[in-house]
Design a protein around this motif. Structure first.
Motif, mmCIF file in Angstrom:
data_model
loop_
_atom_site.group_PDB
_atom_site.id
_atom_site.type_symbol
_atom_site.label_atom_id
_atom_site.label_comp_id
_atom_site.label_asym_id
_atom_site.label_seq_id
_atom_site.Cartn_x
_atom_site.Cartn_y
_atom_site.Cartn_z
ATOM 1 N N LEU A 112 4.275 9.225 -5.196
ATOM 2 C CA LEU A 112 5.098 10.043 -4.293
ATOM 3 C C LEU A 112 6.512 9.476 -4.211
ATOM 4 N N ASN A 137 0.535 15.327 3.527
ATOM 5 C CA ASN A 137 -0.705 14.768 4.080
ATOM 6 C C ASN A 137 -1.828 14.803 3.044
ATOM 7 N N CYS A 156 2.211 4.835 -1.636
ATOM 8 C CA CYS A 156 1.680 5.868 -2.515
ATOM 9 C C CYS A 156 2.659 5.984 -3.677
ATOM 10 N N ASP A 212 -1.631 14.804 -0.204
ATOM 11 C CA ASP A 212 -1.388 13.780 -1.223
ATOM 12 C C ASP A 212 -1.752 12.398 -0.701
ATOM 13 N N ALA A 213 -1.356 12.123 0.534
ATOM 14 C CA ALA A 213 -1.628 10.807 1.106
ATOM 15 C C ALA A 213 -3.134 10.577 1.213
ATOM 16 N N ILE A 227 5.217 9.603 5.572
ATOM 17 C CA ILE A 227 3.840 9.226 5.932
ATOM 18 C C ILE A 227 3.890 8.343 7.180
ATOM 19 N N ARG A 229 0.835 -1.193 0.000
ATOM 20 C CA ARG A 229 0.000 0.000 0.000
ATOM 21 C C ARG A 229 0.871 1.244 0.000
ATOM 22 N N LEU A 247 -4.388 9.626 -2.129
ATOM 23 C CA LEU A 247 -3.911 8.374 -2.715
ATOM 24 C C LEU A 247 -4.345 7.123 -1.960
ATOM 25 N N ASP A 248 -4.416 7.173 -0.637
ATOM 26 C CA ASP A 248 -4.717 5.945 0.094
ATOM 27 C C ASP A 248 -5.219 6.242 1.510
#
Ligand SMILES: Nc1ncnc2c1ncn2[C@@H]1O[C@H](COP(=O)(O)OP(=O)(O)O)[C@@H](O)[C@H]1O
Ligand SMILES: [Mg+2]
Lengths: 258, 385
Positions: free
Chosen positions: A95, B256, A92, B258-259, A103, A90, B262-263
């Motif tokens: 990125l 954050n 991204c 972007d995250a 993250i 999982r 995306l998911d």
């Protein structure tokens, strides 16, 4: 060493009529590496999802340092020091590798609007500090990968993606790390290397407990101190690898079919 | 040729900006349809050729390495255009409009380029800013700078009504909610007599600390169009908004957002508060749209419901897609193209929605990154590990 870190009691997870976890009770000790095995569909991944708050348990409790994880949100559980990897990667992908690691480092970064927009000098200091840490961690797993942190995660191969995912779970220095089939799709040699790297990182993080779901029995034998075998969402056996491998019930449920 | 120009130097960026400025001057100056069409096609071919010889990549690298010089050259480019057309209303009005729409699109870019929150009511939030300015200038003596801020606050505030449904629903449903809101907004304006109904409302010109923007400057015989004043204000706004959005992107907050796009499951597992960041992006985006709307309304002196149609919202979305989702420079270029081209090429006017729809489909099919695809986040341009 034998202090209990996490203990779940009567943990159940039902999906409609399907019982994925059936009144499961088990514990994880501080600093240990615990293997979680069992046939496909026996509830291993579901166990991780319940512990990390992705699913809401149907019944039971999960004691972890005086808190009941079954009642906390996924965010709170992460902040309490529980991190994981996913069975199906999982990341991204668009990125950068560095972004993906950050993250995982969420709880240690400053997310204030003012800090991020206006205190650019302080932000830069935090950024550079994080870069050094991230690079150091990735270097344990792969020197070449650590030199590519600003390339998109999509640009690296499957094995490196697994490494990034493990680093993402490790970078915030968790107390409990949950690895869901980290070696899926790797050769024996690659798996060996990966496990050795994980052991090296653990040496720098005293007290880190690891629960690992793994199909590769020699991996389980080599790195775990204790194993728990699940079948139909229930614990059917528990003990060192030698003991569970010899257990007739386990052989019937799991090893016999392999 | 390749050796002569150091890829790390600021020259490719500066030369490119000089070229773009010159082209803009020619384009705005061109009168006949043939000349405009010729320039359009010429520019397209030139860009393709330059790309072929690697110039575009070099210019991009140069901009990235010299963002200070690059940004300054863009501002100088705008000022040169103002200086050349100092006494003509139309090109300056267009320039100011482009700059204000850039602010709106920067907001949309925050919303769906970064956080992935679709918003098909961009024109409505812009409209809220316009109407807020109309009402406040008519019924209060509030200083106009505060009127502008109020436009942004109002848009963000009314947008917060949509936050719950937008957070609770996914994908298409969230899109439908914003579409419904946009249509509702327009119908509301049309039937509301206090807001002038279908005829709309008039506004006074903007005034900042005694500076009346609707009074053009005169130097002896030379009369400068009052729209030059609005270009300056819009330029300042666009520059500040651009800088803030850029910084936001190049920070943990940008990560954050972007995250979140995306998911969401990975976000939950690593403590990223999906709702918090969607709300942040949605609110900031609408704030920017309202801000720009308030200035736009005072510039044109008039607001009416049919400036804020669903079609207008679609154009805003297509600008962001066309430019390159998530790339502020991309949307800057795309805003200029999408706004100016139909004004100069009259035969496009009627078909412009059709044309944009076709373009967006082509882009999504063949170049999903847009004209200027977004690059991996670079927290500090020029920073090397
Ligand atoms: N989200 C879900 N909805 C319905 N059933 C699920 C869901 N997640 C897991 N299951 C079911 O729960 C059982 C256990 O699955 P899982 O935990 O993934 O097993 P394992 O990881 O041990 O292979 C399976 O029968 C699976 O189909
Ligand atoms: Mg599984």
């Amino acid at each position: 060493m034998n202090q209990v870190l996490l203990a779940c009691d009567g943990l159940s997870m039902r999906f409609g009529g399907l019982v994925a976890l059936n009144a499961l009770s088990l514990s994880v000790n501080e600093g240990e590496i615990l293997g979680l095995i069992g046939p496909n569909g026996s509830g291993k991944t579901t166990f991780f999802n319940v512990i990390t708050g992705i699913y809401q348990a149907s019944a039971g409790r999960v004691d972890y340092r005086g808190q009941d994880l079954a009642r906390l949100s996924a965010q709170e559980i992460y902040r309490a020091g529980v991190t994981r990897t996913f069975q199906r990667s999982r990341l991204c992908l668009p990125l950068s590798i560095f972004d993906n690691l950050m993250i995982g480092n969420h709880r240690r970064l400053n997310h204030g609007l003012w800090f991020n927009l206006m205190r650019r000098r302080e932000f830069r200091r935090q950024f550079e500090q994080q870069y050094v840490q991230a690079q150091g961690l990735v270097r344990t797993f792969s020197q070449s990968l650590s030199e590519r942190l600003f390339e998109p995660a999509a640009s690296v191969n499957m094995i490196d993606r697994r490494r990034i995912e493990i680093c993402r779970a490790l970078i915030s220095q968790p107390t409990l790390l949950l690895l869901d089939e980290p070696s899926a799709g790797m050769t024996h040699e690659e798996t060996r290397e990966l496990m050795d790297d994980i052991l090296i990182v653990r040496e720098h993080m005293p007290g880190l407990s690891i629960v690992i779901i793994e199909h590769e029995m020699n991996v389980i034998e080599r790195i775990t101190e204790r194993c728990i075998v699940l079948n139909f969402g229930q614990k059917i056996c528990e003990g060192p690898y030698a003991k569970i491998a010899a257990d007739p019930q386990v052989q019937e449920a799991y090893l016999g079919t392999a | 040729m390749k050796r002569l120009i150091d890829p790390a130097s600021a020259f490719p960026a500066l030369i490119s900006m000089a070229g773009v400025t010159l082209f803009t001057l020619l384009f705005l100056h061109a009168e006949s349809q043939e000349a405009v069409l010729g320039l359009t096609l010429g520019a397209a071919i030139a860009l393709l050729l330059l790309a072929r010889f690697g110039w575009n990549a070099r210019a991009a690298a140069s901009f990235a390495g010299h963002s200070g010089a690059g940004n300054a050259s863009v501002i100088i480019g705008v000022l040169v255009v103002v200086a050349v057309f100092y006494d003509q209303h139309f090109p300056l009005l267009m320039l100011a409009s482009v700059l204000l729409y850039i602010v709106v699109c920067l907001g949309l870019n925050l919303q769906f380029g970064y956080a992935g929150v679709v918003n098909f009511a961009g024109a409505a939030f812009f409209g809220i800013g316009c109407y807020t300015a109309a009402v406040l200038t008519e019924h209060s003596a509030l200083p106009h700078l505060l009127v502008v801020v109020a436009g942004g606050v109002m848009a963000a505030g009314i947008g917060s009504l949509l936050i719950l449904p937008v957070l609770r629903t996914y994908g298409h449903y969230a899109a439908l909610i914003t579409i419904a809101f946009g249509i509702l907004f327009r119908v509301f304006l049309e039937v509301n007599d206090a807001l002038g109904g279908p005829q709309g409302m008039k506004l006074p010109g903007m005034e900042i600390f005694g500076w009346k923007l609707n009074d053009g400057l005169t130097f002896g015989d030379i009369e400068v169009s009052f729209y030059a004043n609005y270009v300056l204000v819009a330029l300042a706004m666009a520059a500040v908004a651009f800088m803030l959005v850029r910084r936001l992107e190049r920070s943990w907050i940008g990560l954050n957002l972007d995250a979140v796009r995306l998911d969401e499951t990975a976000c939950a597992a690593f403590g990223i508060d999906v709702a918090r960041w969607k709300i942040t992006a949605f609110t900031l985006g609408n704030f920017l749209a309202g801000l720009a709307g308030a200035v736009y309304a005072m510039m044109t002196g008039f607001v009416a419901p049919n400036s804020f149609t669903f079609g207008d919202s679609l154009i805003l979305v297509s600008i962001v897609i066309l430019g390159g989702i998530g790339n502020p420079w991309g949307l800057t270029v795309a805003t200029a193209i999408v706004l100016i081209l139909p004004e100069k090429l009259q035969f496009i006017q009627e078909y412009r929605l059709l044309l944009y729809a076709g373009l967006v489909i082509l882009i999504l099919l063949f170049r999903p990154g847009g004209l200027m695809p977004r690059q991996v986040r670079n927290y500090f341009p020029g920073w090397k590990p």
